[in-house]
Scaffold this motif. Structure first.
Motif, short mmCIF file in Angstrom:
data_model
loop_
_atom_site.label_atom_id
_atom_site.label_comp_id
_atom_site.label_asym_id
_atom_site.label_seq_id
_atom_site.Cartn_x
_atom_site.Cartn_y
_atom_site.Cartn_z
N ALA A 20 -35.39 13.17 -23.83
CA ALA A 20 -34.16 13.86 -24.21
C ALA A 20 -34.18 13.86 -25.73
CB ALA A 20 -33.11 13.01 -23.78
N LEU A 23 -36.72 17.14 -30.77
CA LEU A 23 -36.25 18.38 -32.02
C LEU A 23 -34.84 18.93 -31.52
CD1 LEU A 23 -39.75 20.11 -32.09
CD2 LEU A 23 -38.73 18.73 -33.98
N GLY A 24 -34.59 18.92 -30.33
CA GLY A 24 -32.93 19.15 -29.97
C GLY A 24 -31.95 18.46 -30.66
N TYR A 101 -41.34 25.06 -29.00
CA TYR A 101 -41.31 23.83 -29.44
C TYR A 101 -42.50 23.46 -30.26
CZ TYR A 101 -38.69 19.36 -28.48
OH TYR A 101 -38.33 18.09 -28.74
N PHE A 220 -30.46 21.69 -23.06
CA PHE A 220 -31.61 21.55 -23.89
C PHE A 220 -31.75 20.06 -24.32
CE2 PHE A 220 -34.13 21.61 -27.77
CZ PHE A 220 -35.37 22.32 -27.27
N SER A 223 -32.68 17.44 -21.74
CA SER A 223 -33.73 17.66 -20.72
C SER A 223 -33.37 18.31 -19.33
CB SER A 223 -34.68 16.67 -20.70
OG SER A 223 -35.23 16.50 -22.10
N SER A 320 -42.98 15.91 -21.96
CA SER A 320 -42.21 15.93 -20.51
C SER A 320 -42.36 17.32 -20.11
CB SER A 320 -40.68 15.39 -20.62
OG SER A 320 -40.10 16.34 -21.26
N1 TRP Z 1 -34.61 17.48 -24.73
C1 TRP Z 1 -35.51 17.67 -25.63
C2 TRP Z 1 -35.13 17.61 -26.97
O1 TRP Z 1 -33.97 17.64 -27.25
C3 TRP Z 1 -36.49 18.97 -25.18
C4 TRP Z 1 -36.81 18.80 -23.67
C5 TRP Z 1 -37.61 18.04 -23.17
C6 TRP Z 1 -36.30 19.54 -22.74
N2 TRP Z 1 -37.97 18.13 -21.99
C7 TRP Z 1 -36.89 19.18 -21.41
C8 TRP Z 1 -35.51 20.68 -22.81
C9 TRP Z 1 -36.65 19.79 -20.39
C10 TRP Z 1 -35.08 21.30 -21.59
C11 TRP Z 1 -35.70 20.77 -20.53
O2 TRP Z 1 -35.83 17.99 -27.81
#
Ligand code: TRP
Length: 443
Positions: A20, A23-24, A101, A220, A223, A320
């Protein structure tokens, strides 16, 4: 065959938080906040995390723990194989998301190098433009992708858990230090106001853009929508309390995003940057941080450590995603794991190339995958749990230590009614907005 479960009690939470937090939180959240009207966006985002994000995370956890399978196998195991197209939506989203990403991950690697070599001295805006274009952007995109592919093919899950254990507290400590430092600088007022003081008129005039952006960001950053959390919870013991675990994951993830905003916006304001123009771009966090590291005591060292931690956070998240795409392909087409990983990484690298060369493409990929595909994935999963699998789902949620009080009934009603309606509305807005975006940007 006895299936592996998480080795330690905290292993699952660490892996889920590792996915989770990335970069988000630190790049995309401030970027979207700048682009979408500031504090109003933050309020809508927080509301959607609580109202939609948490229940959808539990949807994925329930599917994963009940089926003990990744998304491809899960629906067959649960006796509803026709729903497995949800896994296909997720795999497609994973392809697209990872492709850019990795490009942004490459920027982070360049900022590590620059921190130690003094590269971003001077005009940090110009340095960002240089970072995000040209052959260097492509080379570092390749390096980041190679790192992710290496980690996935070696299958070093333990190493990753350990990395997450170190990364999360370090990121929090560094962000708190930076937020405190930001608060001591002059002229930060407009930054705090933009970030923290919601203006209702902004929402009224721009709901069409704010809603899909906030919903996409909620998915996002947590995740969700892709089946990653299905896979992670498939290794989970029945004694764990799913509600408890999801609350911890959501709280940590949200806290880190909010902190990132408390760093970015005061810095931008103090540096005299226009919050919407300069702050509203994909470079917001990079430009403002680099300028701050220029002036703060021991700034380049702090900057170097910060960008290293950010790279680790990005790698655990990217891992992931690639794992998810690889298991989808391996399970669906019956190919061996290592060659599949390498081939997919190469394909995803190529798909990402346009976004390494032109930020408009990055925007186009990003909006499509998040505001449309992840939301569609979450919609399908919620409809399945709410309308097809509700009683088993409730039983599964009730397993585990402690019980959930009256939450279970609330949850299933939200999953049946609130989540589908909200996601359908945001999906319709997102599609409309996307068509307009494509027309104004590319035609
Ligand atoms: N959550 C991650 C972030 O914030 C990005 C990410 C990893 C993601 N796995 C995911 C986004 C699955 C969507 C679905 O950087």
């Amino acid at each position: 065959m006895v299936r592996d479960t998480w080795a330690t009690r905290t292993g699952f939470i660490l892996a889920a938080v590792g996915s989770a937090v990335g970069l988000g939180n630190i790049w995309r959240f401030p970027f979207l906040t700048g682009e979408s009207g500031g504090a109003v966006f933050v309020v809508v985002y927080l509301a959607l995390v609580a109202l939609i994000g948490l229940p959808v995370m539990l949807v994925e956890f329930v599917i994963g723990r009940r089926s003990e399978r990744n998304p491809v196998g899960a629906f067959r195991r649960l006796g509803h194989p026709s729903w497995k197209f949800a896994g296909a939506i997720g795999a497609l989203a994973g392809f697209i998301i990872l492709s850019y990403y990795s490009v942004v991950g490459g920027w982070v690697l360049q900022y590590i190098v620059a921190s130690f070599s003094g590269g971003y001295t001077g005009d940090t805006g110009a340095f960002f433009v240089q970072t995000a274009s040209g052959t260097n952007a492509i080379i570092y995109h390749a390096i980041f992708m190679a790192l992710v592919a290496g980690i996935v093919s070696l299958g070093v899950r333990d190493g990753l858990e350990r990395a997450a254990k170190l990364m999360v507290p370090s990121v929090i400590v560094l962000l708190v230090i930076l937020a405190v430092y930001a608060a001591t600088l002059p002229d930060t007022g407009p930054g705090y106001e933009f970030y923290l003081s919601p203006n209702v008129d902004t929402f009224a005039s721009d709901a069409v853009n704010i809603l899909p952006a906030a919903a996409g960001q909620a998915f996002f950053t947590l995740s969700l929508g892709m089946g990653v959390m299905i896979t992670y919870s498939s290794y989970l013991g029945e004694d764990r309390n799913l509600l408890n675990d999801s609350l911890i994951i959501v709280a940590i993830d949200t806290f880190i995003a909010i902190l990132a905003g408390l760093v970015t916006f005061p810095f931008l304001a103090s540096q005299g940057q226009d919050l919407v123009q300069d702050g509203g771009g994909a470079g917001a966090v990079f430009i403002s941080l680099a300028a701050a590291f220029e002036t703060m005591p021991a700034g380049h060292l702090v900057g170097g450590v910060f960008f290293i931690m950010l790279a680790v956070a990005a790698l655990t998240s990217a891992f992931s995603i690639l794992e998810m795409v690889v298991s989808y392909v391996v399970d669906t087409f019956d190919i061996a794991r290592v060659p599949a990983t390498l081939a997919l990484a190469a394909i995803i690298f190529v798909i990402g190339l346009p976004t390494a060369m032109d930020l408009n493409y990055l925007d186009a990929y990003d909006k499509f995958a998040n505001n449309i595909l992840l939301i569609a994935g979450g919609l399908v999963l919620s409809l399945f749990i709410g309308w097809v699998f509700a009683s088993d789902a409730l039983e599964e949620l009730g397993q585990g230590r402690g019980g959930n009080g009256g939450f279970d009934t609330y949850w299933i009603n939200v999953v049946r009614y609130v989540v589908p309606i909200a996601l359908l509305v945001t999906l319709a807005l997102a599609i409309q907005e996307y068509v307009e975006f494509l027309q104004t940007t590319f035609f």
